[in-house]
Each structure stands twice: as C-alpha cells, then as structure tokens.
Design an enzyme around this catalytic site. Structure first.
Site, PDB file in Angstrom:
ATOM      1  N   ARG A   1       0.847  -1.202   0.000  1.00 45.20           N
ATOM      2  CA  ARG A   1       0.000   0.000   0.000  1.00 45.20           C
ATOM      3  C   ARG A   1       0.879   1.247   0.000  1.00 45.20           C
ATOM      4  O   ARG A   1       0.576   2.233  -0.666  1.00 45.20           O
ATOM      5  CB  ARG A   1      -0.971   0.021   1.194  1.00 45.20           C
ATOM      6  CG  ARG A   1      -1.702   1.357   1.298  1.00 45.20           C
ATOM      7  CD  ARG A   1      -2.908   1.423   2.245  1.00 45.20           C
ATOM      8  NE  ARG A   1      -2.878   0.510   3.350  1.00 45.20           N
ATOM      9  CZ  ARG A   1      -2.116   0.659   4.447  1.00 45.20           C
ATOM     10  NH1 ARG A   1      -1.304   1.693   4.580  1.00 45.20           N
ATOM     11  NH2 ARG A   1      -2.152  -0.242   5.416  1.00 45.20           N
TER      12      ARG A   1
ATOM     13  N   ASP B   1      -8.398  19.441 -12.902  1.00 40.67           N
ATOM     14  CA  ASP B   1      -8.779  18.145 -13.464  1.00 40.67           C
ATOM     15  C   ASP B   1      -8.423  18.204 -14.954  1.00 40.67           C
ATOM     16  O   ASP B   1      -9.054  18.917 -15.731  1.00 40.67           O
ATOM     17  CB  ASP B   1     -10.280  17.919 -13.240  1.00 40.67           C
ATOM     18  CG  ASP B   1     -10.758  16.559 -13.741  1.00 40.67           C
ATOM     19  OD1 ASP B   1     -10.165  16.033 -14.717  1.00 40.67           O
ATOM     20  OD2 ASP B   1     -11.734  16.021 -13.180  1.00 40.67           O
TER      21      ASP B   1
ATOM     22  N   TYR C   1     -17.391  17.947 -13.126  1.00 44.58           N
ATOM     23  CA  TYR C   1     -17.816  16.548 -13.274  1.00 44.58           C
ATOM     24  C   TYR C   1     -18.820  16.164 -12.170  1.00 44.58           C
ATOM     25  O   TYR C   1     -18.620  16.519 -10.998  1.00 44.58           O
ATOM     26  CB  TYR C   1     -16.571  15.653 -13.205  1.00 44.58           C
ATOM     27  CG  TYR C   1     -16.874  14.182 -13.233  1.00 44.58           C
ATOM     28  CD1 TYR C   1     -17.294  13.555 -14.404  1.00 44.58           C
ATOM     29  CD2 TYR C   1     -16.767  13.407 -12.085  1.00 44.58           C
ATOM     30  CE1 TYR C   1     -17.585  12.208 -14.419  1.00 44.58           C
ATOM     31  CE2 TYR C   1     -17.052  12.050 -12.098  1.00 44.58           C
ATOM     32  CZ  TYR C   1     -17.469  11.463 -13.264  1.00 44.58           C
ATOM     33  OH  TYR C   1     -17.759  10.127 -13.279  1.00 44.58           O
TER      34      TYR C   1
ATOM     35  N   LYS D   1     -10.003   7.385 -18.623  1.00 43.00           N
ATOM     36  CA  LYS D   1     -10.375   7.982 -19.908  1.00 43.00           C
ATOM     37  C   LYS D   1      -9.181   7.935 -20.872  1.00 43.00           C
ATOM     38  O   LYS D   1      -8.658   6.875 -21.123  1.00 43.00           O
ATOM     39  CB  LYS D   1     -10.900   9.400 -19.671  1.00 43.00           C
ATOM     40  CG  LYS D   1     -11.859   9.523 -18.474  1.00 43.00           C
ATOM     41  CD  LYS D   1     -13.191   8.809 -18.674  1.00 43.00           C
ATOM     42  CE  LYS D   1     -14.010   8.674 -17.402  1.00 43.00           C
ATOM     43  NZ  LYS D   1     -14.310   9.920 -16.689  1.00 43.00           N
TER      44      LYS D   1
HETATM   45  C1  LIG Z   1     -14.702  10.264 -15.341  1.00 41.78           C
HETATM   46  C2  LIG Z   1     -14.258  11.546 -14.751  1.00 41.78           C
HETATM   47  C3  LIG Z   1     -13.919  11.642 -13.400  1.00 41.78           C
HETATM   48  C4  LIG Z   1     -14.065  10.479 -12.433  1.00 41.78           C
HETATM   49  O1  LIG Z   1     -13.163   9.457 -12.723  1.00 41.78           O
HETATM   50  P1  LIG Z   1     -13.424   7.908 -12.397  1.00 41.78           P
HETATM   51  O2  LIG Z   1     -12.219   7.234 -12.944  1.00 41.78           O
HETATM   52  O3  LIG Z   1     -14.698   7.526 -13.071  1.00 41.78           O
HETATM   53  O4  LIG Z   1     -13.549   7.794 -10.913  1.00 41.78           O
HETATM   54  C5  LIG Z   1     -13.456  12.868 -12.933  1.00 41.78           C
HETATM   55  N1  LIG Z   1     -13.339  13.939 -13.747  1.00 41.78           N
HETATM   56  C6  LIG Z   1     -13.677  13.877 -15.047  1.00 41.78           C
HETATM   57  C7  LIG Z   1     -13.517  15.097 -15.897  1.00 41.78           C
HETATM   58  C8  LIG Z   1     -14.140  12.683 -15.596  1.00 41.78           C
HETATM   59  O5  LIG Z   1     -14.479  12.650 -16.884  1.00 41.78           O
END
Ligand SMILES: *Cc1c(COP(=O)(O)O)cnc(C)c1O
Length: 389
Positions: A50, A174, A102, A199
């Site tokens: 961890r 982000d 988001y 993504k």
């Molecule tokens: C999908 C997404 C998240 C969350 O990510 P997960 O991997 O689904 O937990 C956060 N910010 C944006 C812009 C996203 O598209």
C-alpha cells in the site's frame, strides 16, 4: 535521462523502457503485498505494497515526468484521486469550484465534504471577477476543470492560479479531457493535476484508474501521506494496463482531436443541430485562452439538438459510437449528460448550468471521421423527419 526528448518520444523512451534486472521491455507486474526485510532496525525501499510497490512506482514516475511535476500518485479511480486530494483540507476550509464540474466531483463536494465541515462555492471560473468576488478568508483550494464537462467552457489556468497564490490557496486542475499530451497545468501555475486515467490516459475502456501529480515537494509529502493513510491505491494489473495505454497517448490524441474538429464543424453546419460546444471554434467565448494554454481543443465536444425528442431519435438511429458513460477511448463514445455524467446533479442545478435535456456529448475515437459523419447524417435525417417534414 528523458529530459531532452519530445513528449511523443518520452512516452516510450523513459527510465522504464526496459527492466534493468532482466532486460524485459515491459514493466514487470510485482504482485507481492509485502517485502522481506534484511534488518530489524532499517527496512528496504519497499516494505508493504500500500505504501509503495515497484509497478505502481513506475507508473507514478512516468506520469510525473509527463505532467512536468515533482511526484505522481496512482489511485483506484479518478474519484479516489480527486477525493484524496480534497483530504488535504481540514474542517473549516473552503473550496472554490467550477460550476459545471464533473458530476461525481459535484457529489463529493456537496454531499460528503460538507459533512466534514469543508465549505464550497460554485463559481463560473471563466469569469475572473466572479472568482475574485467569491474568495473567502478560508478559501484553500481553487478547483478547475478545463475544458469543462459538458459545456466545454475554458478556464484561464494561469489567471486563476495567480489569484489562488495571492490568496495563499492551492489550484487543483482536473486535466482528464486534454491530458498532458495537449495541456500541462503544472507548468502554468497549478499545484496539483488530477486525472480520471480511466479515460484518455488508459484509452481502451478497460480500466478504472486515477492519477494525481504534484508540483512541489512539500505538497507531494502531504499527498503521499494521504495516499498511504486513506489507502485508495491502484492495483498492479491496472497500473500495467495504464502504462501500456500511455505508450500510444500521443497518436490517439492526435487522431481523435483532428477527427473531432472535422465532426464538430460538420455538426455546426447542420440544420438539425441547435448548438455545438467546441473550444476549437474561433467564436467560442474562450477560444484565445484555449489556444494559449493548450496545443489543441481536444477530442470531446457537446452538441444540442432542437428537442429532447429529436435527441432520442438521433441516439436510437446512430450506429457507430457506443452510447455510454465515459469518454476518452479508442471507440467513439456518445453520452447523455443529463442521465449520465450529471445524473448526480439535481435537475434545477443542471438547467441553471445550461445542461439541457437535448444535449449530447461526443468523445471521438479512432474511427475514420468520414464514417462517423455518414452515420450521423443518416441519424440526423430521421430527426429532420420529425421536425421539418
Ligand atoms: C470520469 C471523470 C472523473 C471520475 O473518474 P473515475 O475514474 O470515473 O472515478 C473525474 N473527472 C472527469 C472530468 C471525468 O471525466
């Protein structure tokens, strides 16, 4: 070692291009949860997985290098990365946050952090005067998502992070939509970059993962402490999948962004489309900022049809993109923000933000864009039958 190379080359030729022990040209997956110690009083570099693991460490160093940061951290999901970053805050602190953030981040801030006495204010981050007016004495974080989801508003990262610095606050960005292939927030003032690596970074719709990269050593220590304490670390198989996906990041982003520009232009000229939200159009309100801070508008955009009924007809008839939650994959993904990414937002808040019930978001994959355009043309004809015939 990789300093002298361009981004594309660094994706392949970095410290981890082969394993020094065996010469293996793929990072070994180290499954061990614990490590034998030779000494009673001093442990080796790894003690318990961890805290650190060689496979995760490779991924964390690679992403830190790609984002021009000091240290990277891999988490079990994008939300785990984002939530762990918020755990740097304490009771009584205040977060200023993009209003069309988001949906999962919205849920975290409004229904979880609030229970721990961490306040928030949603603000239109593209309006600097509004941001400045919303700052409070206890504001600790300016939280940016740019381009925002799903309306593709662009925030001036440098201007907001300057404002954050003047107020002794951190800037979190982000960077899921553009990735370091197209935008590097740490190099223009941000303190932490966050990713849903689910993504574009992994890119194949086959892993849930999150990454954070920190600019400065002291903050890296603090986030490392949270990562180990909260423990939402990424498993080694997923670390490996993500490193594999990263190798093709540049070519994927290039193809998908170019295809997105073509498709957005096509839709923008189509009578069945009311509006296209794409930061690559010269009449986009923040076109200049986008040009300045990123090398491309990216591969995601949104578009609104004339009615919810037309939207439903279009989705039923379109064949190529998968209709799904998520984005940033080899296959194009069509999403319905009102029922997907922004389902966690209450309908009134959604309407106020302009996320209408006729709005769709497209993440362009690696198909030939002409095939996607032909597919859309056929589906849009069906909506025209509804409205104009
Ligand atoms: C999908 C997404 C998240 C969350 O990510 P997960 O991997 O689904 O937990 C956060 N910010 C944006 C812009 C996203 O598209």
């Amino acid at each position: 070692m990789s300093e002298q190379y361009s981004f594309e080359t660094k994706l392949l030729h970095n410290k981890y291009k082969f394993d020094p022990a065996t010469g293996a040209v793929s990072v070994p997956i180290q499954h061990a949860s614990t490590f034998h110690q030779q000494e009673i009083d001093s442990f080796g570099k790894y003690d318990y997985a961890r805290s650190q693991n060689p496979t995760r460490e490779a991924l964390e160093e690679i992403i830190a290098d790609l984002e021009d940061g000091f240290k990277g951290f891999a988490f079990a999901s994008g939300m785990a990365a984002i939530s762990s970053a918020f755990l740097l805050l304490s009771q009584g602190d205040h977060v200023l946050i993009s209003e069309d953030v988001y949906g999962g981040t919205y849920r975290m801030v409004t229904t979880v952090l609030n229970r721990f006495g961490i306040e928030h204010t949603f603000v239109d981050m593209t309006d600097l005067a509004a941001v400045e007016a919303a700052v409070k004495p206890n504001t600790k974080v300016f939280y940016i998502e740019t381009p925002s989801n799903p309306l593709m508003k662009v925030t001036d990262i440098k201007a907001v992070s300057d404002l954050a610095k003047q107020n002794d606050a951190w800037t979190f960005v982000d960077n899921t939509f553009l990735t370091p292939a197209l935008q590097k927030p740490l190099s223009i003032g941000a303190d932490i970059v966050l990713h849903s690596a689910t993504k574009f970074l992994s890119g194949h719709s086959d892993v849930i993962a999150g990454l954070a990269v920190v600019k400065d050593e002291e903050l890296a220590k603090q986030l490392g402490y949270i990562q180990n304490s909260f423990g939402a670390v990424l498993g080694v198989q997923d670390c490996w999948l993500l490193m594999r996906g990263l190798k093709t990041l540049s070519v994927r982003m290039k193809h998908s962004s170019e295809a997105a520009a073509e498709i957005a232009t096509y839709l923008n000229n189509h009578p069945a489309i009311k509006k296209v939200y794409y930061p690559g159009f010269s009449d986009h309100p923040q076109f200049d900022i986008q040009q300045e801070q990123a090398t491309s508008p990216g591969a995601v955009f949104s578009f609104e049809l004339h009615s919810e009924e037309a939207m439903r007809t279009f989705v039923k008839n379109v064949e190529l993109p998968v209709f799904a939650v998520s984005l940033g994959a080899v296959e194009s993904i069509l999403s319905y923000p009102a029922k997907m990414s922004h389902a966690a937002m209450d309908p009134i808040a959604r309407q106020e933000r302009g996320i209408s019930d006729a709005l769709l978001r497209l993440s362009v994959g690696l198909e030939n864009p002409q095939d996607l355009i032909a597919d859309f043309e056929a589906a849009l004809k069906k909506t025209a039958e509804l409205h104009y015939i």
